[in-house]
Design an enzyme around this catalytic site. Structure first.
Site, short mmCIF file in Angstrom:
data_model
loop_
_atom_site.label_atom_id
_atom_site.label_comp_id
_atom_site.label_asym_id
_atom_site.label_seq_id
_atom_site.Cartn_x
_atom_site.Cartn_y
_atom_site.Cartn_z
CE LYS A 10 0.49 1.58 4.47
NZ LYS A 10 1.48 2.81 4.70
CB ALA A 100 11.28 -1.86 8.02
N GLY A 102 7.33 1.25 5.07
CA GLY A 102 6.33 2.26 5.27
C GLY A 102 5.10 1.61 4.13
CB ALA A 104 1.18 -1.95 4.54
N GLY A 106 4.42 -6.33 6.16
CA GLY A 106 4.08 -7.21 7.18
C GLY A 106 2.48 -7.61 7.02
CB SER A 107 -0.33 -5.20 6.84
OG SER A 107 0.17 -4.49 8.00
CG ASP A 140 -1.11 -0.33 7.63
OD1 ASP A 140 -1.94 0.54 7.88
OD2 ASP A 140 0.14 -0.06 7.76
O1 C5P Z 1 -1.21 -1.69 14.13
P1 C5P Z 1 0.34 -1.90 13.81
O2 C5P Z 1 0.81 -3.21 14.32
O3 C5P Z 1 0.78 -1.96 12.27
O4 C5P Z 1 0.98 -0.85 14.31
C1 C5P Z 1 2.50 -0.85 14.48
C2 C5P Z 1 2.89 0.35 15.70
O5 C5P Z 1 2.67 1.76 14.99
C3 C5P Z 1 2.08 0.48 16.69
O6 C5P Z 1 2.55 -0.34 17.86
C4 C5P Z 1 2.11 1.81 17.16
O7 C5P Z 1 3.28 2.35 17.86
C5 C5P Z 1 1.92 2.49 15.68
N1 C5P Z 1 0.61 2.90 15.26
C6 C5P Z 1 0.04 4.06 15.95
N2 C5P Z 1 -1.17 4.62 15.38
C7 C5P Z 1 -1.64 3.91 14.35
C8 C5P Z 1 -0.89 2.60 13.93
C9 C5P Z 1 0.19 2.57 14.29
O8 C5P Z 1 0.71 4.73 16.81
N3 C5P Z 1 -2.80 4.20 13.95
#
Ligand code: C5P
Length: 300
Positions: A10, A100, A102, A104, A106-107, A140
């Site tokens: 994404k 890593a 940006g 997504a 892993g998502s 994501d």
């Molecule tokens: O949801 P996800 O596991 O992808 O998020 C990874 C990290 O990114 C979270 O632990 C948090 O530190 C940060 N994050 C956030 N606010 C969001 C999405 C991600 O602070 N809306």
């Protein structure tokens, strides 16, 4: 049985970030687009459980957690628990989405695992349940299932398609060194202590998408995390300037970075921009969007 599921990267056309919530996540108003860079995940019947990940030479492998802590392990455990099944299968992931970066990646792998294992196990999970499981795995992950161009709210996990009349050409420049998403959000908090509770809706950007107008879309691209990413990686500022002077309409950092994406008016402009950027950058990709979310490509 062997099932291969392809899941897209994404990019964020808009990323509005608010002040952290009580649970530590940030409220987002995000416009996502799925683009044609994919991870392929293959699941095969097995008695035990094994995940292996192949990454390209230039990727930052240190950011791929292995040994039971991969997001794919968590996806399998969650889906199995939902149906009262035991986790089983051999999983192989071919990564093309920058690690890593940006974007997504892993998502995408988590979404592909849900789709592939649901089929392998004959679980027939409903769409609503798949989206709810996806949301538990990461902000994501629901978008990686849905694909296309979509608005993301909540912490990014509530997605709904938006009108998109264009075929958008992008040049992507990943970085060999990844950025940590939590670290970027922490830096955002330091830079913007007065962020709003709910980031506003990007109306001009939504109108540009609906009209299919690349110049209007270029002008409206925005990422609230960009100042934080540029602070930690000042070299990205030079990269964005180089892409724009090579002919792209506009360049921005995507998500929490460090990948930079350049919107171009046409495939020709994207190829010309990429050719110039390749003089100084090893990996420069040309792609377009929007593309489908996680989907099965082979089933034998
Ligand atoms: O949801 P996800 O596991 O992808 O998020 C990874 C990290 O990114 C979270 O632990 C948090 O530190 C940060 N994050 C956030 N606010 C969001 C999405 C991600 O602070 N809306």
């Amino acid at each position: 049985m062997s099932i291969t599921v392809r899941a897209p990267a994404k990019i964020n056309l808009h990323l509005g970030v608010g002040a952290p919530r009580e649970d530590g996540f940030h409220p987002l108003t995000s416009v996502y687009q799925a683009v044609g860079v994919y991870d392929d995940l293959t699941v095969v019947d097995a008695d035990g459980w094994l995940v292996d990940v192949a990454v390209s030479d230039w990727m930052d492998r240190s950011h791929v957690p292995l040994a039971g802590d991969n997001i794919v392990d968590r996806a399998a455990a969650l889906l199995a628990a939902h149906h009262g099944l035991a986790v089983s299968g051999d999983v192989h992931i071919e990564k093309a989405i920058p690690v890593a970066g940006g974007m997504a990646g892993g998502s995408a792998d988590a979404a592909a695992a849900l789709v592939g294992l649901d089929r392998l196990w004959g679980a027939n999970t409903s769409d609503d349940d798949m989206l709810a499981l996806a949301a538990q795995l990461g902000s994501d992950v629901p978008f990686a299932l849905v694909g296309g161009t979509a608005l993301g709210t909540g912490r990014g996990e509530l997605v709904e398609p938006v009108a998109d009349a264009g075929t958008w050409w992008w040049v992507l420049v990943p970085s060999p060194i990844g950025l940590s998403t939590p670290e970027i959000y922490r830096h955002f908090d330091r830079l913007f202590p007065d962020a709003p509770a709910v980031p506003p809706m990007p109306e001009p950007l939504l109108a540009a998408l609906a009209a299919g107008d690349p110049h209007a879309l270029a002008a409206a691209l925005h990422n609230d995390l960009q100042p934080a990413a540029l602070d930690l990686r000042p070299d990205l500022e030079r990269l964005i300037a180089a892409g724009e002077s090579a002919g792209a309409l506009r360049g921005v950092v995507t998500g929490s970075g460090p990948t930079c994406v350049f919107l171009c008016e046409s495939s020709d402009q994207a190829r010309a921009t990429a050719a110039e950027l390749r003089e100084a950058h090893d990996v420069v990709l040309v792609t377009n969007g929007a593309v489908a979310g996680a989907h099965t490509v082979t089933y034998v």
